[in-house]
Design a protein around this motif. Structure first.
Motif, PDB file in Angstrom:
ATOM      1  N   MET A 121     -23.372 -37.157 -24.913  1.00  0.00           N
ATOM      2  CA  MET A 121     -22.468 -38.045 -25.645  1.00  0.00           C
ATOM      3  C   MET A 121     -23.081 -38.465 -26.984  1.00  0.00           C
ATOM      4  SD  MET A 121     -19.567 -39.356 -25.944  1.00  0.00           S
ATOM      5  CE  MET A 121     -18.907 -38.907 -24.371  1.00  0.00           C
ATOM      6  N   THR A 122     -24.391 -38.677 -27.013  1.00  0.00           N
ATOM      7  CA  THR A 122     -25.066 -39.020 -28.267  1.00  0.00           C
ATOM      8  C   THR A 122     -24.945 -37.882 -29.270  1.00  0.00           C
ATOM      9  OG1 THR A 122     -26.623 -40.482 -27.141  1.00  0.00           O
ATOM     10  CG2 THR A 122     -27.286 -39.643 -29.300  1.00  0.00           C
ATOM     11  N   VAL A 123     -25.100 -36.659 -28.801  1.00  0.00           N
ATOM     12  CA  VAL A 123     -24.953 -35.500 -29.687  1.00  0.00           C
ATOM     13  C   VAL A 123     -23.518 -35.421 -30.204  1.00  0.00           C
ATOM     14  CG1 VAL A 123     -25.113 -32.986 -29.876  1.00  0.00           C
ATOM     15  CG2 VAL A 123     -26.801 -34.240 -28.522  1.00  0.00           C
ATOM     16  N   TYR A 124     -22.526 -35.610 -29.338  1.00  0.00           N
ATOM     17  CA  TYR A 124     -21.130 -35.607 -29.785  1.00  0.00           C
ATOM     18  C   TYR A 124     -20.886 -36.680 -30.830  1.00  0.00           C
ATOM     19  CZ  TYR A 124     -19.578 -32.257 -26.250  1.00  0.00           C
ATOM     20  OH  TYR A 124     -19.390 -31.133 -25.507  1.00  0.00           O
ATOM     21  N   ARG A 125     -21.464 -37.862 -30.649  1.00  0.00           N
ATOM     22  CA  ARG A 125     -21.304 -38.940 -31.644  1.00  0.00           C
ATOM     23  C   ARG A 125     -21.901 -38.539 -32.987  1.00  0.00           C
ATOM     24  NH1 ARG A 125     -23.194 -42.790 -27.356  1.00  0.00           N
ATOM     25  NH2 ARG A 125     -21.300 -43.488 -26.355  1.00  0.00           N
ATOM     26  N   LEU A 126     -23.081 -37.915 -32.964  1.00  0.00           N
ATOM     27  CA  LEU A 126     -23.715 -37.465 -34.193  1.00  0.00           C
ATOM     28  C   LEU A 126     -22.872 -36.404 -34.896  1.00  0.00           C
ATOM     29  CD1 LEU A 126     -27.426 -37.213 -32.974  1.00  0.00           C
ATOM     30  CD2 LEU A 126     -26.493 -38.872 -34.600  1.00  0.00           C
ATOM     31  N   VAL A 127     -22.296 -35.505 -34.120  1.00  0.00           N
ATOM     32  CA  VAL A 127     -21.445 -34.457 -34.696  1.00  0.00           C
ATOM     33  C   VAL A 127     -20.182 -35.063 -35.301  1.00  0.00           C
ATOM     34  CG1 VAL A 127     -19.975 -32.481 -34.117  1.00  0.00           C
ATOM     35  CG2 VAL A 127     -22.318 -32.600 -33.233  1.00  0.00           C
ATOM     36  N   HIS A 128     -19.516 -35.939 -34.564  1.00  0.00           N
ATOM     37  CA  HIS A 128     -18.257 -36.530 -35.049  1.00  0.00           C
ATOM     38  C   HIS A 128     -18.469 -37.450 -36.250  1.00  0.00           C
ATOM     39  CE1 HIS A 128     -15.496 -34.818 -32.178  1.00  0.00           C
ATOM     40  NE2 HIS A 128     -16.325 -35.119 -31.193  1.00  0.00           N
ATOM     41  N   SER A 129     -19.642 -38.084 -36.339  1.00  0.00           N
ATOM     42  CA  SER A 129     -19.918 -38.965 -37.478  1.00  0.00           C
ATOM     43  C   SER A 129     -20.356 -38.187 -38.716  1.00  0.00           C
ATOM     44  CB  SER A 129     -21.000 -39.988 -37.109  1.00  0.00           C
ATOM     45  OG  SER A 129     -22.261 -39.354 -36.993  1.00  0.00           O
ATOM     46  N   GLY A 130     -20.650 -36.898 -38.531  1.00  0.00           N
ATOM     47  CA  GLY A 130     -21.087 -36.071 -39.649  1.00  0.00           C
ATOM     48  C   GLY A 130     -22.587 -36.088 -39.877  1.00  0.00           C
ATOM     49  N   GLU A 131     -23.338 -36.786 -39.033  1.00  0.00           N
ATOM     50  CA  GLU A 131     -24.790 -36.852 -39.184  1.00  0.00           C
ATOM     51  C   GLU A 131     -25.468 -35.549 -38.757  1.00  0.00           C
ATOM     52  OE1 GLU A 131     -26.814 -40.630 -38.098  1.00  0.00           O
ATOM     53  OE2 GLU A 131     -24.825 -41.110 -37.275  1.00  0.00           O
ATOM     54  N   LEU A 132     -24.802 -34.804 -37.880  1.00  0.00           N
ATOM     55  CA  LEU A 132     -25.350 -33.540 -37.384  1.00  0.00           C
ATOM     56  C   LEU A 132     -24.305 -32.453 -37.607  1.00  0.00           C
ATOM     57  CD1 LEU A 132     -27.711 -32.166 -35.908  1.00  0.00           C
ATOM     58  CD2 LEU A 132     -26.579 -32.735 -33.759  1.00  0.00           C
ATOM     59  N   GLU A 133     -24.689 -31.428 -38.339  1.00  0.00           N
ATOM     60  CA  GLU A 133     -23.782 -30.319 -38.653  1.00  0.00           C
ATOM     61  C   GLU A 133     -23.451 -29.540 -37.388  1.00  0.00           C
ATOM     62  OE1 GLU A 133     -24.049 -26.095 -41.071  1.00  0.00           O
ATOM     63  OE2 GLU A 133     -25.574 -27.624 -41.406  1.00  0.00           O
ATOM     64  N   ALA A 134     -22.203 -29.119 -37.269  1.00  0.00           N
ATOM     65  CA  ALA A 134     -21.789 -28.319 -36.119  1.00  0.00           C
ATOM     66  C   ALA A 134     -20.611 -27.448 -36.500  1.00  0.00           C
ATOM     67  CB  ALA A 134     -21.416 -29.213 -34.946  1.00  0.00           C
ATOM     68  N   VAL A 135     -20.420 -26.390 -35.726  1.00  0.00           N
ATOM     69  CA  VAL A 135     -19.301 -25.469 -35.905  1.00  0.00           C
ATOM     70  C   VAL A 135     -18.469 -25.526 -34.640  1.00  0.00           C
ATOM     71  CG1 VAL A 135     -18.672 -23.054 -36.224  1.00  0.00           C
ATOM     72  CG2 VAL A 135     -20.703 -23.964 -37.359  1.00  0.00           C
ATOM     73  N   ARG A 136     -17.177 -25.592 -34.799  1.00  0.00           N
ATOM     74  CA  ARG A 136     -16.307 -25.614 -33.635  1.00  0.00           C
ATOM     75  C   ARG A 136     -15.948 -24.181 -33.257  1.00  0.00           C
ATOM     76  NH1 ARG A 136     -12.703 -30.362 -31.886  1.00  0.00           N
ATOM     77  NH2 ARG A 136     -12.401 -29.601 -29.805  1.00  0.00           N
ATOM     78  N   VAL A 137     -16.189 -23.847 -32.005  1.00  0.00           N
ATOM     79  CA  VAL A 137     -15.850 -22.526 -31.482  1.00  0.00           C
ATOM     80  C   VAL A 137     -14.909 -22.764 -30.306  1.00  0.00           C
ATOM     81  CG1 VAL A 137     -16.727 -20.399 -30.456  1.00  0.00           C
ATOM     82  CG2 VAL A 137     -18.112 -21.625 -32.145  1.00  0.00           C
ATOM     83  N   GLY A 138     -13.636 -22.518 -30.546  1.00  0.00           N
ATOM     84  CA  GLY A 138     -12.650 -22.840 -29.512  1.00  0.00           C
ATOM     85  C   GLY A 138     -12.620 -24.336 -29.291  1.00  0.00           C
ATOM     86  N   ARG A 139     -12.887 -24.759 -28.068  1.00  0.00           N
ATOM     87  CA  ARG A 139     -12.898 -26.190 -27.760  1.00  0.00           C
ATOM     88  C   ARG A 139     -14.299 -26.781 -27.719  1.00  0.00           C
ATOM     89  NH1 ARG A 139      -8.914 -27.775 -23.011  1.00  0.00           N
ATOM     90  NH2 ARG A 139     -10.037 -29.673 -23.512  1.00  0.00           N
ATOM     91  N   SER A 140     -15.312 -25.967 -27.985  1.00  0.00           N
ATOM     92  CA  SER A 140     -16.682 -26.470 -27.904  1.00  0.00           C
ATOM     93  C   SER A 140     -17.355 -26.433 -29.279  1.00  0.00           C
ATOM     94  CB  SER A 140     -17.481 -25.648 -26.896  1.00  0.00           C
ATOM     95  OG  SER A 140     -17.514 -24.303 -27.296  1.00  0.00           O
ATOM     96  N   PHE A 141     -18.487 -27.093 -29.371  1.00  0.00           N
ATOM     97  CA  PHE A 141     -19.258 -27.140 -30.606  1.00  0.00           C
ATOM     98  C   PHE A 141     -20.527 -26.323 -30.445  1.00  0.00           C
ATOM     99  CE2 PHE A 141     -16.847 -31.103 -30.954  1.00  0.00           C
ATOM    100  CZ  PHE A 141     -16.400 -31.018 -32.262  1.00  0.00           C
ATOM    101  N   ARG A 142     -20.964 -25.731 -31.546  1.00  0.00           N
ATOM    102  CA  ARG A 142     -22.245 -25.069 -31.619  1.00  0.00           C
ATOM    103  C   ARG A 142     -22.975 -25.666 -32.813  1.00  0.00           C
ATOM    104  NH1 ARG A 142     -20.734 -23.989 -27.375  1.00  0.00           N
ATOM    105  NH2 ARG A 142     -20.609 -21.988 -26.344  1.00  0.00           N
TER     106      ARG A 142
END
Length: 61
Positions: free
Chosen positions: A22-43
């Protein structure tokens, strides 16, 4: 075969950072951690995790 960026799952990032998924998801959604969406999941690019941890260090004391 060309060697491109290495991507990690949210669970792998959480394990490496010793935090919850959940902490990683929060970082991704806040823009603090870069991520790529692949389908319904993040990489998360491995270099993004290293950059985030690098800028998060501070001297205590």
């Amino acid at each position: 075969m060309a060697s491109g960026p290495t991507f990690l799952t949210v669970a792998e990032v959480a394990s490496q950072m010793r935090v919850s998924k959940m902490t990683v998801y929060r970082l991704v959604h806040s823009g603090e951690l870069e991520a790529v969406r692949v389908g319904r999941s993040f990489r998360v690019p491995e270099r993004a995790v290293q950059a985030f941890l690098g800028k998060s260090y501070f001297e205590a004391g």
